[in-house]
Structure formats: C-alpha cells, structure tokens
Design a protein around this motif. Structure first.
Motif, PDB file in Angstrom:
ATOM      1  N   ARG A 144       0.816  -1.216   0.000  1.00 42.94           N
ATOM      2  CA  ARG A 144       0.000   0.000   0.000  1.00 42.94           C
ATOM      3  C   ARG A 144       0.850   1.268   0.000  1.00 42.94           C
ATOM      4  O   ARG A 144       0.356   2.346  -0.346  1.00 42.94           O
ATOM      5  N   LYS A 148      -0.183   3.023  -5.561  1.00 44.81           N
ATOM      6  CA  LYS A 148      -1.091   4.135  -5.319  1.00 44.81           C
ATOM      7  C   LYS A 148      -2.210   4.116  -6.366  1.00 44.81           C
ATOM      8  O   LYS A 148      -1.951   3.914  -7.569  1.00 44.81           O
ATOM      9  N   GLU A 162       2.419   8.119  -9.600  1.00 50.32           N
ATOM     10  CA  GLU A 162       2.633   8.041  -8.154  1.00 50.32           C
ATOM     11  C   GLU A 162       3.309   6.726  -7.761  1.00 50.32           C
ATOM     12  O   GLU A 162       4.126   6.690  -6.839  1.00 50.32           O
ATOM     13  N   ASP A 189      -5.235   4.752  -1.639  1.00 48.13           N
ATOM     14  CA  ASP A 189      -5.518   5.991  -2.350  1.00 48.13           C
ATOM     15  C   ASP A 189      -4.683   7.140  -1.786  1.00 48.13           C
ATOM     16  O   ASP A 189      -3.807   6.928  -0.934  1.00 48.13           O
ATOM     17  N   SER A 190      -4.957   8.348  -2.236  1.00 49.73           N
ATOM     18  CA  SER A 190      -4.144   9.498  -1.849  1.00 49.73           C
ATOM     19  C   SER A 190      -4.214   9.796  -0.355  1.00 49.73           C
ATOM     20  O   SER A 190      -3.333  10.454   0.199  1.00 49.73           O
TER      21      SER A 190
END
Length: 449
Positions: A144, A148, A162, A189-190
């Motif tokens: 993780r 991304k 990313e 995710d972000s």
C-alpha cells in the motif's frame, strides 16, 4: 540496483500451506535475480473474507475469522512458531476479529480493508519462510505504500506516476541489499485508505511492480504448467504453448483464459517486459514465455471460452439515418461503469455482450435503474445463458477462406453474434452455454495443429 531484476508472483495455491510455501521459497532461492516477490492470499482465504463481508450476523463473522485464524496459525505452528512471526500474525488476526465483531454498515471502503488481510497474512508468513530457507536478507514491504490508486474501492485504478515515485523512494533502495516480499491485489488511495484492484488483481499488482522497478522479467507462478491452446479440461488434446505474443495473450485473457488477469500484460507491454508463466508445483516443466514478437505466428494459436455471457439487444428507429444514438447508449452504460465486450450494429439495432453478475449467476450486469434509462429511448431485449468463444491468433481478419471452414464445422449450432475484423488477433462469437464446450472441442480438433 542489481543488473538483472525479476519480479516473481505466486498465486493462492502456491501459498496454500507450509509445503507449498517452501516449494516457492526454493524457486526464489535458486535464482538471485528474483528480487521482488509478490504473493496472493492463501488459497480459500479471499473466499472466506468475501463471505465475511456479506454476512450480517456478528457471530457468524467471528466464526469465519476463527477459520482464517486456525488456518494461518497452523502454518506458523508447523513452521516452528518464531516469536516475531507469531506476534505479527496474531496482531493481524486480532485486528481482523475486531472489525468483524463490530456492527457496522459494510461499505466498499470497509470491504477493501477486510479483503486486504488475506495478502497481508500470507506475505508475513512467506517472508519468514523465505528468510529461513534462503538465508538471504528479506524485507517485507507493505504494498500500500507503493501501489497508489484512485478511490474506486473494489476495482481501483492505479496511478502510474505516483507508483513510480513511491517505487523510487521506498522500494528500489531496498533492492540494493535485499529481496522484497510484498502483496498483490492491494493498494491505497491518496489519503492512505486501503484499496483493491479487483478479484485476480495480484497478477496486475506484480506487473505494476515490474514496471515500477524496470524489471527484465515478470514471472507468474501458478498451479498450471503453461498457457494451453485451450482448457485441457474441455479438450484433452490441448497442448502447452511455448511462446505467445503480448497481443495474443491479452486477447486470451480478456476472452476467458484464466491463467492471467486481463490487465496483467498492459504494464508489461508499456515497458516491453518479458512474462513467464510456470507451475510452482512442477517448476521443472517448461512454461510459456509472453514476448513482443514471436518466432512463429500461426493464424489460430488458441481457443478460449468465456462463460456467463449476456447478449443485450437495443432497438430504436431513432437510429435510422441520425447521429448521436450510440453516444447516448454508451453514456448510460458509462455512467453506471458497465464494461461492454463485443458490439455489432445494424440500421436500427445495437447488440452488445456483458458478463453476467458473478453474485447472481445468469443475471446480467444491467440493474433495473440502467434498464429503465435505456427503455426511455429504445426497446431492450436480453438473452442470457450464453458463452463467448474466441479464436486467437494472427492476421485473422486478413486470412482468406477462414470463416467458411470455421462456421461450416458448426452447422448445427445457433450462433447469436459474430465479431470479426475489429482486431487481427481474434474472431469471436456467442453460442448457447449448453453448446459451448462441444464447439471448443470441434474447433480445437480441426484448427489447432
């Protein structure tokens, strides 16, 4: 960075138990170039986690966790219970049990968090097995932190830029002195929230890692010895394919061959990374190499079968000599994130194929809401219980005299749709589910030499 880098992915059956893990550890240890090892959950674990996500009873959910716990602690116990490993595995299981014990709405975000435990558990155990068996410096990496994605939980889209940045900062420095064991299928995710790439996404994860470290080879170790000319369970005379092109492999995976996840070859194509498919159970047997250009280019390389297909026919006189109808149709499907496979059109009709709902076999992916929107401007007919047969090879749309022999051998079979010419690598058609296996057998016997 080492001169030659291989990324090796091991599937669920390869992680099934300690014996299987030791077999995989031996495969890794025998080749110093295998630097990044991506693993799936132990076989059956993702199914249990999926069941947990759909279960409303807290008591039943805790029982499911108990099954997962028993399975993984048994592997640890058989391995010899190194305290550090046991503490880490127990902590993960306790975290999962705490989630299962709470009464809460099962959102897609929570579902991804739960499903991630399978790979997190298997990778922790395998990294220790590999460390002991190889004697090498083994680093466990949380995927993780590198993979991304967007926040489309359940089927997240990777952010390639990313991933490249995270790989440079986190993963690649580790490869200078160690092998890295990490997880397939999961990302974040972000905001750092756990996401998944969809069922079967471990292959995709491995390809993304291979792309990110600019690997020379991506190895997919599974329970089959190679990619075959068709499913050997359908046609016993099916034979392994030694070499196949990226384009052919992509077509096969999209149209039903289950050796590779359909998206796997995309990152490999971008970086021209050779892909090897082999058996972790019988690593001595030659597998299949997937390369950009093959030495031989047969017209028909293989035949695949994709079951549980639905044919949707959309009919409207508004199509006649007017523009914009197809845009309107696909806007509705796009808004509901419905993926279409094949499309054919006439003056007033469009026919397209969809997968049936995996949670409700035989039911199309079109929900009532979608149907209502389509019926506002067209008549919709749905035909279920179909299968898609795909002949995959080279220059199929430029080979004269091919269609006659193919369809001439199927005179007694009702063919619902034919798609030919859009790609030089495939010829596809829909038949009734009950006819599908016989069709594959007939065509394989006649055209695979």
């Amino acid at each position: 960075m080492p001169d030659l880098i291989k990324v090796a992915k091991f599937g669920g059956t390869s992680m099934a138990d300690l014996t299987a893990m030791k077999r995989c550890a031996s495969i890794v240890s025998s080749d110093p170039d295998k630097k990044v090892i991506v693993v799936s959950a132990t076989s059956g674990t993702t199914n249990l986690l999926t069941e947990l996500c759909t279960e409303e009873s807290v008591e039943t959910r805790v029982e499911i966790v108990s099954q997962i716990k028993e399975k993984h602690l048994a592997i640890c116990k058989q391995f010899g219970n190194p305290k550090t490993l046991l503490d880490e595995v127990t902590a993960l299981l306790s975290e999962l049990e705490a989630i299962a014990s709470r009464k809460q709405i099962m959102t897609k975000m929570l579902r991804d968090e739960i499903l991630s435990f399978g790979e997190r558990l298997s990778s922790r155990i395998f990294s220790e097995v590999l460390k002991v068996d190889s004697g090498d410096d083994i680093q466990w990496l949380d995927a993780r932190t590198v993979i991304k994605t967007d926040n489309h939980y359940g089927s997240a889209e990777p952010d390639i830029d990313e991933i490249g940045k995270a790989s440079s900062e986190i993963l690649q420095p580790l490869l200078k002195d160690a092998r890295v064991v990490t997880q397939g299928f999961i990302g974040s995710d972000s905001k750092g929230t756990t996401t998944t790439l969809g069922r079967g996404g471990s292959d995709y994860s491995a390809a993304l890692f291979a792309e990110a470290v600019d690997a020379d080879v991506l190895e997919i170790w599974t329970d089959v010895t190679a990619i075959y000319t068709t499913d050997p369970r359908i046609a016993p005379d099916a034979r392994p394919i030694t070499e196949i092109s990226f384009d052919e492999a992509a077509e096969l995976s999209v149209f039903g061959a289950k050796v590779l996840h359909p998206a796997t070859v995309v990152p490999a194509i971008r970086k021209n990374i050779r892909v090897y498919v082999g058996s972790s159970i019988h690593p001595e047997k030659p597998g299949t190499w997937i390369v950009r250009d093959t030495k031989e280019k047969p017209v028909i390389r293989a035949i695949s079968l994709r079951r549980r297909q639905t044919l949707v026919k959309v009919h409207s006189l508004d199509m006649l000599h007017r523009y914009g109808f197809l845009a309107k149709l696909f806007q509705v499907l796009g808004d509901h994130k419905i993926s279409v496979d094949l499309v054919t059109t006439s003056e007033v009709s469009v026919a397209l194929t969809l997968d049936s709902d995996i949670n409700n076999p035989g039911q199309p992916m079109l929900g009532e809401e979608v149907l209502e929107e389509l019926q506002k401007f067209s008549e919709v007919e749905i035909i279920k219980d179909l299968s898609l047969v795909a002949l995959v090879g080279n220059n199929l749309n430029q080979t004269a005299g091919l269609s006659g022999p193919i369809f001439g051998s199927l005179l007694d079979v009702n063919i619902h749709l034919i798609c030919h010419g859009a790609s030089s690598y495939n010829l596809c058609f829909l038949v009734a589910e009950e006819d599908a296996e016989n069709v594959v057998q007939v065509l394989h016997k006649q055209f695979i030499k």
